[in-house]
Every structure is written in structure tokens, then in C-alpha cells.
Scaffold this motif. Structure first.
Motif, PDB file in Angstrom:
ATOM      1  N   THR A 184       1.073  -1.222   0.077  1.00  0.00           N
ATOM      2  CA  THR A 184      -0.069  -0.087   0.118  1.00  0.00           C
ATOM      3  C   THR A 184       0.988   1.219   0.141  1.00  0.00           C
ATOM      4  O   THR A 184       1.922   1.308   0.623  1.00  0.00           O
ATOM      5  CB  THR A 184      -0.865   0.142   1.267  1.00  0.00           C
ATOM      6  OG1 THR A 184       0.025   0.176   2.213  1.00  0.00           O
ATOM      7  CG2 THR A 184      -1.790  -1.227   1.162  1.00  0.00           C
ATOM      8  N   THR A 185       0.453   2.258  -0.639  1.00  0.00           N
ATOM      9  CA  THR A 185       1.113   3.378  -0.796  1.00  0.00           C
ATOM     10  C   THR A 185       0.515   4.211   0.407  1.00  0.00           C
ATOM     11  O   THR A 185      -0.635   3.785   1.023  1.00  0.00           O
ATOM     12  CB  THR A 185       0.918   4.228  -1.766  1.00  0.00           C
ATOM     13  OG1 THR A 185      -0.509   4.357  -2.274  1.00  0.00           O
ATOM     14  CG2 THR A 185       1.744   3.786  -3.228  1.00  0.00           C
ATOM     15  N   GLU A 215       3.802  -1.226   3.574  1.00  0.00           N
ATOM     16  CA  GLU A 215       3.701   0.175   3.118  1.00  0.00           C
ATOM     17  C   GLU A 215       4.860   0.216   2.248  1.00  0.00           C
ATOM     18  O   GLU A 215       6.080   0.147   2.580  1.00  0.00           O
ATOM     19  CB  GLU A 215       3.546   1.324   4.080  1.00  0.00           C
ATOM     20  CG  GLU A 215       3.284   2.662   3.623  1.00  0.00           C
ATOM     21  CD  GLU A 215       2.781   3.767   4.340  1.00  0.00           C
ATOM     22  OE1 GLU A 215       3.772   4.543   4.574  1.00  0.00           O
ATOM     23  OE2 GLU A 215       1.859   3.494   5.108  1.00  0.00           O
ATOM     24  N   ILE A 216       4.701   0.775   0.829  1.00  0.00           N
ATOM     25  CA  ILE A 216       5.748   1.191   0.029  1.00  0.00           C
ATOM     26  C   ILE A 216       5.564   2.528  -0.470  1.00  0.00           C
ATOM     27  O   ILE A 216       4.599   3.286  -0.324  1.00  0.00           O
ATOM     28  CB  ILE A 216       5.566   0.478  -1.263  1.00  0.00           C
ATOM     29  CG1 ILE A 216       4.417   0.439  -1.833  1.00  0.00           C
ATOM     30  CG2 ILE A 216       5.836  -1.182  -0.949  1.00  0.00           C
ATOM     31  CD1 ILE A 216       4.189  -0.353  -3.215  1.00  0.00           C
ATOM     32  N   PRO A 217       6.902   3.246  -0.890  1.00  0.00           N
ATOM     33  CA  PRO A 217       6.681   4.951  -1.062  1.00  0.00           C
ATOM     34  C   PRO A 217       6.054   4.782  -2.505  1.00  0.00           C
ATOM     35  O   PRO A 217       6.174   3.870  -3.307  1.00  0.00           O
ATOM     36  CB  PRO A 217       8.061   5.245  -1.107  1.00  0.00           C
ATOM     37  CG  PRO A 217       8.854   3.577  -1.306  1.00  0.00           C
ATOM     38  CD  PRO A 217       8.014   2.740  -0.773  1.00  0.00           C
ATOM     39  N   VAL A 218       5.667   6.094  -2.824  1.00  0.00           N
ATOM     40  CA  VAL A 218       5.264   6.574  -4.112  1.00  0.00           C
ATOM     41  C   VAL A 218       6.520   6.600  -5.028  1.00  0.00           C
ATOM     42  O   VAL A 218       7.543   6.736  -4.421  1.00  0.00           O
ATOM     43  CB  VAL A 218       4.400   7.889  -3.984  1.00  0.00           C
ATOM     44  CG1 VAL A 218       4.410   8.244  -5.434  1.00  0.00           C
ATOM     45  CG2 VAL A 218       3.300   7.686  -3.523  1.00  0.00           C
ATOM     46  N   ALA A 271       5.178   3.024  -8.155  1.00  0.00           N
ATOM     47  CA  ALA A 271       3.868   3.062  -7.513  1.00  0.00           C
ATOM     48  C   ALA A 271       3.194   4.498  -7.627  1.00  0.00           C
ATOM     49  O   ALA A 271       3.965   5.304  -7.352  1.00  0.00           O
ATOM     50  CB  ALA A 271       3.795   2.509  -6.056  1.00  0.00           C
ATOM     51  N   ARG A 272       2.096   4.784  -7.874  1.00  0.00           N
ATOM     52  CA  ARG A 272       1.363   6.171  -7.997  1.00  0.00           C
ATOM     53  C   ARG A 272       0.682   6.304  -6.491  1.00  0.00           C
ATOM     54  O   ARG A 272       0.349   5.449  -5.954  1.00  0.00           O
ATOM     55  CB  ARG A 272       0.539   6.063  -9.238  1.00  0.00           C
ATOM     56  CG  ARG A 272       1.418   5.876 -10.434  1.00  0.00           C
ATOM     57  CD  ARG A 272       0.318   5.563 -11.748  1.00  0.00           C
ATOM     58  NE  ARG A 272       1.092   5.355 -12.742  1.00  0.00           N
ATOM     59  CZ  ARG A 272       0.806   4.705 -13.830  1.00  0.00           C
ATOM     60  NH1 ARG A 272      -0.424   4.363 -13.867  1.00  0.00           N
ATOM     61  NH2 ARG A 272       1.532   4.325 -14.754  1.00  0.00           N
ATOM     62  N   PRO A 273       0.537   7.566  -6.207  1.00  0.00           N
ATOM     63  CA  PRO A 273      -0.398   7.918  -5.044  1.00  0.00           C
ATOM     64  C   PRO A 273      -1.561   7.188  -4.828  1.00  0.00           C
ATOM     65  O   PRO A 273      -2.391   7.201  -6.204  1.00  0.00           O
ATOM     66  CB  PRO A 273      -0.400   9.192  -5.109  1.00  0.00           C
ATOM     67  CG  PRO A 273       0.661  10.026  -5.846  1.00  0.00           C
ATOM     68  CD  PRO A 273       1.013   8.911  -6.837  1.00  0.00           C
ATOM     69  N   GLU A 318      -2.426   4.021  -4.762  1.00  0.00           N
ATOM     70  CA  GLU A 318      -2.402   2.770  -5.343  1.00  0.00           C
ATOM     71  C   GLU A 318      -2.242   1.684  -4.005  1.00  0.00           C
ATOM     72  O   GLU A 318      -1.418   1.741  -3.159  1.00  0.00           O
ATOM     73  CB  GLU A 318      -1.486   2.379  -6.321  1.00  0.00           C
ATOM     74  CG  GLU A 318      -1.797   3.168  -7.435  1.00  0.00           C
ATOM     75  CD  GLU A 318      -0.808   2.771  -8.755  1.00  0.00           C
ATOM     76  OE1 GLU A 318      -1.038   2.912 -10.008  1.00  0.00           O
ATOM     77  OE2 GLU A 318       0.360   2.658  -8.468  1.00  0.00           O
ATOM     78  N   TRP A 320      -1.073  -2.537  -4.477  1.00  0.00           N
ATOM     79  CA  TRP A 320      -0.418  -3.623  -5.228  1.00  0.00           C
ATOM     80  C   TRP A 320      -0.666  -4.933  -4.446  1.00  0.00           C
ATOM     81  O   TRP A 320       0.000  -5.303  -3.346  1.00  0.00           O
ATOM     82  CB  TRP A 320       1.086  -3.402  -5.786  1.00  0.00           C
ATOM     83  CG  TRP A 320       1.575  -2.448  -6.407  1.00  0.00           C
ATOM     84  CD1 TRP A 320       0.989  -0.908  -6.290  1.00  0.00           C
ATOM     85  CD2 TRP A 320       2.169  -2.478  -7.730  1.00  0.00           C
ATOM     86  NE1 TRP A 320       1.506  -0.253  -7.285  1.00  0.00           N
ATOM     87  CE2 TRP A 320       2.224  -0.961  -7.956  1.00  0.00           C
ATOM     88  CE3 TRP A 320       2.910  -3.256  -8.193  1.00  0.00           C
ATOM     89  CZ2 TRP A 320       3.131  -0.617  -9.217  1.00  0.00           C
ATOM     90  CZ3 TRP A 320       3.552  -3.095  -9.312  1.00  0.00           C
ATOM     91  CH2 TRP A 320       3.716  -1.511  -9.711  1.00  0.00           C
TER      92      TRP A 320
END
Length: 501
Positions: A440-441, A453-456, A462-464, A466, A468
Motif C-alpha cells: 500500500t502507498t 507500506e511502500i513509497p510512491v 507506484a502512484r499515489p 495505489e 499492489w
């Protein structure tokens, strides 16, 4: 609930260990009483294969293997070009050269310490039936034996005719006329330990090819293309083998460790799932070894099969999920066959037009770097991409552009294997291999799932907003934009189901 793994080579060993990691009891059936400890055999293990083995506790294979960094290509006695290989930014090398015997030894050690794996050696499979369960009839030195299991993975290799016959399958395709002589030598060859060397039509093997791979412990694997009527025994007794080796290494002392003669094939069964049996590795598909797509593809078969069987056996998915094994891995086998057939057509032209094209490419490559990409000595093994799988939720904003250039991978997205990156909590692929995972972003709800949690931006792009969804084999199942909990649930359902009819 038990799975029988038929065949104790690296693909069968990997399948058994993966199933046991998921908590599934396994009966591992192998026809050999003891291992053959000699011979390089399948020597090139690609990064994603090493990744699977590392997840099982065999990280030493990546450390022990040798990675060459320069690929030199020759035509006649002239070097056309040399290429330096990038490392790709991963903690694991892009590939290693390591003998199959050593891989089997390490995996056997892991199997011996795994209480969920029951190894039955000296059991040759004679027949297989599916009267509700899988019943395997075996021949042993002590007489016939019967093994029953709920499902089976058949990893019995190219000579697994008894299994294929019982399942109504044939390895359809072609066999190449020319043979290949493979010889492992031990020698001190300064400057060769980090280089792969490939000759088209050298003076000392006119009209054919030679490939040299470095291996650990000062060993080198030499592959000569030889005529269909080649006689190894006659060549050894007459001294011609000595002349072959001397033409390459000069006067350096050497020792022959192993040698054999192979005929290469491109063959594929029509079905990789038949009822409760999944066919994997060389039992299901044979390709020429240029590019190392045999063993590496078989390990990918094993991982795909293992997580799906585990979910079915635990009741987390219906048996129809197993049909996606055939859909995904048969497509991968077709892709490998196409890539290796193109290589073999370049190495061994089948008609005058192919001969003319090859000569033109090799002639231009001597002075024109633009021709390098057309010189085909084998495209190194790479993951298959499940962009078209029914388990994958497509993302119109990330369309799959098809097979990327040689040495490249597609940008991350649905159906693509996650890049090997580290996040808070560990390596992303290792976290994914514990079960479905939601990335998750910032600000996106995890919908009650195990999540990270992953960074944008970052390695995934990854886009704001989103999220995955990642499968247990570290492939991206879906990329969801600002998903509600029901959207995540639907993507998980799609990732564990398979449409019938």
C-alpha cells in the motif's frame, strides 16, 4: 493430504521443499538409489531460480557459483565483440555457473532435515492412475510398490515416458540432427575464469559452433557442435579428443572430469495438468540449452505448482485453480520454445535463406555494432510474465508491451515478477512468499490483509493512492487505484480462482 513428487532431480527437489514449506506432506519418489556426483549437466542458474532456492535455505548456491561478467563472441578466428553484463542492482548475481551435482547435494541436505518429506529411492515409476486419488505403481529391487497421494507433480524428466503415457501425453516437437559433445575439463587458464566464449565456425570446428563456460574450481565446460554420426569412443581412442581440447587451450595441462554427447530437442506436452497430476520440468518440455531455459523454467514450474496445490489442499481455493498451472506454465514453455528455436535456427541454419541471413549478420557484426543484437547465441533465461493470465487483474494504465529487449525486464505491473528490492521488514520477495501480500502507498487502507507500506515511485513506480496485490510466487496479481475493501477482495478472489467452461 499428501502430494507425490515423482522425480528427484533439481525440479522435483525444489517442488518437494516448496510444498513442505507450505506445510504439505510429500512423498518424493526417485528411481535412483544414489546420486551421480559427476558432470556439470545443467550448469547455469538464473537469478530468480537462485532466489527461490535462497528462500528454502540454499543461499549458499548463489555464493558458491561462478558468475562470468564478459561474453566474448567470435566468427572464425576473429572476435566480433565482447559485452559486459550488468548486475541489475540485486543482492543476488544475475546467474551463476554451478554443477547440477552440487545443486542436488545442497537440496538433498535440506530435504534430509525436512520431516514432511518422505524420500523413496530406488522406485521406478511404471504406471499411474487416478481413481479419485493418484495411485503410482513403482518397481523396486524388492518388488512392486504402490504409492497413493491426493495429487502429484511429475518431474521425471525427458525419459519420463511411463508417466506421460499413463496421462495420455506425448512430447511433441522436433529433434535436431546435429549432436553436441560436452566436456568438463579442469585447467589453469588465466583470464578465462570470468568470461564466456562463443565461436561461430572456428577453424578447429569448421561449419559448426563451440561454447565455453567457466565453472568453479578451475573447471571449464566446453560444448562442441558435432555431426550426427559423431563417435565419442572412436575419437577418444584415436586421440582426436586430445586434439580438440588442445586447439582451444593450447599447451596448458588439463584433466577431463566428465564428457557426454547430447542431441537437442524442442518438444512440449499438450497438457501440463491432467486431472490431479501436474507435469513439470523436462517431463513437460524440452528446449535446447542455449540460454539456460531448461532447469530455470522447471524451477518456475515447481513454484507455480506448489503454492496452488497448497491453497487447494488447505481449502483456500477450489481445484479449478490447478487449471491455471497449465495455462500459465504451458504459455511459458511455448515462449521458451520460440526463443530457443530462433537460437537453434541461427546456430544450425535449416535452409539456404537462414544460411545467407546468418552469414550476413556475422559479417556485418565484425564492423557494425548495430548488428550485435542480431547475433543469436542464446537469450539468457528470464521469468515468464503472466500479463494474460486469468488470475491477473489488468491495469489499463500499465499495459504489457510484450517481450522486452534481450537482457531487460518489463516495468513492474500486473503479471510481472516483483523486482528484488528491500523494504522495512525484509526483502520484498521473501515477504511475498509467505502468502498473498498487499503493498500500500501512504493513506491506503490494507483491507485487513497482511500488508507492507511502500513509497510512491521507488522501484515499483507506484502512484499515489495505489495498492499492489502480490501472489505467493512474488508475481503482481493486481494494481488497484484507491481501492475499497471490496476491490481488494475481488482481486484476491480472481488471483485464486480460475473460470470454468
Amino acid at each position: 493430504m499428501t502430494v507425490a513428487v515423482l522425480g528427484g532431480g533439481p525440479v522435483g527437489q525444489t517442488a518437494a521443499l516448496l510444498l513442505a514449506r507450505w506445510g504439505v506432506p510429500v512423498v518424493l519418489v526417485d528411481e535412483h538409489e544414489v546420486r551421480d556426483p559427476v558432470g556439470s549437466k545443467a550448469i547455469c542458474q538464473q537469478r530468480d531460480t537462485l532466489d527461490v532456492w535462497a528462500s528454502l535455505g540454499a543461499g549458499c548456491l548463489a555464493e558458491e557459483g561462478l558468475t562470468w561478467t564478459t561474453a566474448r563472441t567470435f566468427h572464425h578466428d576473429t572476435e566480433l565483440f565482447s559485452l559486459k553484463l550488468p548486475d541489475g542492482g540485486s543482492a543476488l548475481p544475475p546467474f551463476v555457473n554451478l554443477s547440477q551435482a552440487r545443486v542436488e547435494e545442497v537440496l538433498d541436505g535440506l530435504i534430509a532435515r525436512q520431516p514432511l518429506i518422505d524420500v523413496r529411492r530406488g522406485h521406478r515409476v511404471r504406471d499411474l492412475t487416478q481413481p479419485g486419488r493418484v495411485v503410482v505403481e513403482c518397481h523396486t529391487a524388492d518388488g512392486p510398490r504402490r504409492i497413493e497421494a491426493d495429487y502429484a507433480i511429475a518431474c521425471t524428466g525427458a525419459r519420463g515416458d511411463a508417466v506421460r503415457r499413463a496421462l495420455g501425453q506425448r512430447l511433441d516437437g522436433v529433434s535436431f540432427r546435429d549432436l553436441f559433445l560436452i566436456c568438463d575439463i579442469r585447467a589453469d587458464l588465466p583470464g578465462w575464469a570470468a568470461e564466456r566464449r562463443f565461436w561461430f565456425d572456428p577453424p578447429w570446428n569448421p561449419g559448426r559452433q563451440v561454447l565455453i563456460h567457466p565453472c568453479p574450481d578451475s573447471q571449464f565446460r566446453i560444448d562442441w557442435q558435432v555431426p550426427a554420426d559423431y563417435d565419442l569412443a572412436a575419437e577418444e581412442s584415436g586421440g582426436a579428443m586430445e586434439a580438440r581440447i588442445r586447439a582451444i587451450i593450447g599447451a596448458a595441462p588439463y584433466e577431463v572430469v566428465w564428457r557426454s554427447v547430447y542431441r537437442f530437442h524442442t518438444r512440449l506436452v499438450p497438457r501440463m495438468r491432467v486431472g490431479r497430476v501436474l507435469l513439470a520440468g523436462d517431463c513437460a518440455h524440452l528446449v535446447a540449452p542455449f540460454g539456460a531455459r531448461g532447469l530455470n523454467s522447471g524451477v518456475a514450474d515447481a513454484e507455480n505448482a506448489a503454492w496452488k496445490l497448497a491453497r487447494v489442499l488447505r481449502g483456500d481455493a477450489g481445484e479449478e485453480l490447478l487449471e491455471s498451472y497449465h495455462t500459465e506454465r504451458h504459455a511459458a514453455a511455448v515462449e521458451n520454445a520460440a526463443v530457443t528455436t530462433a537460437t537453434m535456427d541461427f546456430l544450425v541454419p535449416q535452409d539456404d535463406e537462414q544460411h545467407r541471413r546468418r552469414l550476413d549478420v556475422l559479417t556485418r557484426a565484425a564492423h557494425d555494432p548495430a548488428a550485435y543484437e542480431q547475433v543469436d547465441s542464446g537469450r539468457l533465461a528470464e521469468p515468464f510474465w503472466y500479463a494474460d493470465s486469468p488470475l491477473t487483474t489488468p491495469d489499463p494504465g500499465r499495459p504489457f508491451a510484450g517481450r522486452p529487449p534481450r537482457g531487460a525486464v518489463p516495468p513492474p505491473g500486473p503479471g510481472i515478477l516483483l523486482p528484488d528490492v528491500t523494504v522495512p521488514g525484509g526483502r520484498l520477495r521473501e515477504l511475498a512468499r509467505q502468502g498473498f501480500l498487499l503493498l500500500t502507498t501512504p493513506g491506503v487502507d490494507s483491507a485487513g490483509m497482511r500488508s507492507v507500506e511502500i513509497p510512491v515511485g521507488g522501484a515499483l513506480g507506484a502512484r499515489p493512492g495505489e495498492a499492489w496485490l502480490v501472489r505467493p510466487d512474488a508475481y503482481v496479481a493486481a494494481v488497484l487505484d484507491r481501492p475499497a475493501p471490496d476491490d481488494v477482495t475481488a482481486a484476491v478472489r480472481r488471483g485464486t480462482s480460475f473460470p470454468q467452461g
